[in-house]
Design a protein around this motif. Structure first.
Motif, PDB file in Angstrom:
ATOM      1  N   ARG A 103       0.863  -1.187   0.000  1.00 48.79           N
ATOM      2  CA  ARG A 103       0.000   0.000   0.000  1.00 48.79           C
ATOM      3  C   ARG A 103       0.897   1.234   0.000  1.00 48.79           C
ATOM      4  N   LEU A 104       0.828   1.988  -1.081  1.00 47.33           N
ATOM      5  CA  LEU A 104       1.588   3.223  -1.218  1.00 47.33           C
ATOM      6  C   LEU A 104       0.610   4.377  -1.122  1.00 47.33           C
ATOM      7  N   ASP A 105       0.810   5.213  -0.120  1.00 44.70           N
ATOM      8  CA  ASP A 105      -0.097   6.335   0.123  1.00 44.70           C
ATOM      9  C   ASP A 105       0.716   7.622   0.117  1.00 44.70           C
ATOM     10  N   ASN A 106       0.759   8.278  -1.072  1.00 46.49           N
ATOM     11  CA  ASN A 106       1.481   9.542  -1.214  1.00 46.49           C
ATOM     12  C   ASN A 106       0.963  10.267  -2.457  1.00 46.49           C
ATOM     13  N   ASN A 107       1.554  11.394  -2.767  1.00 52.18           N
ATOM     14  CA  ASN A 107       1.088  12.188  -3.908  1.00 52.18           C
ATOM     15  C   ASN A 107       1.871  11.922  -5.183  1.00 52.18           C
TER      16      ASN A 107
END
Length: 109
Positions: A44-48
């Protein structure tokens, strides 16, 4: 690095600095679970970050055991990966946009 009295056998040495990606402190940006695992991991990659990203799974000897590219269009990206055929040991997941990289370790039992 001059060579005196040696014939050049066609090998060349790089004398300039090689640019590498900036390693970003994870701070929960990349999650790998369950950890440790036997069969699957979820990334899970949670960034902009957006656009084309490179994903690599690297074993504890530094060998890339799996790599692929994705196109990320939303802040959160999730993917389930089958690691059941991986040898027991420690691995690192590296996700990069070409300029920056984030790393998270997991253990395969």
């Amino acid at each position: 690095n001059p060579r005196l009295a040696d014939t050049d056998a066609g090998c060349y040495e790089a004398q300039e600095d090689v640019a590498i990606e900036d390693l970003i402190t994870n701070n929960g940006m990349l999650r790998v679970f369950p950890n440790p695992t036997v069969k699957n991991i979820e990334l899970r990659l949670d960034n902009n970050w957006s656009g084309n990203l490179s994903i690599r799974i690297i074993d504890n000897l530094g060998k890339t055991v799996k790599d692929w590219k994705i196109s990320k269009t939303q802040n959160q990206w999730t993917r389930r990966i089958d690691v059941s055929n991986f040898a027991t040991g420690a691995y690192k997941v590296v996700i990069s946009d070409g300029n920056r990289a984030v790393v998270q370790q997991f253990v395969k039992l």
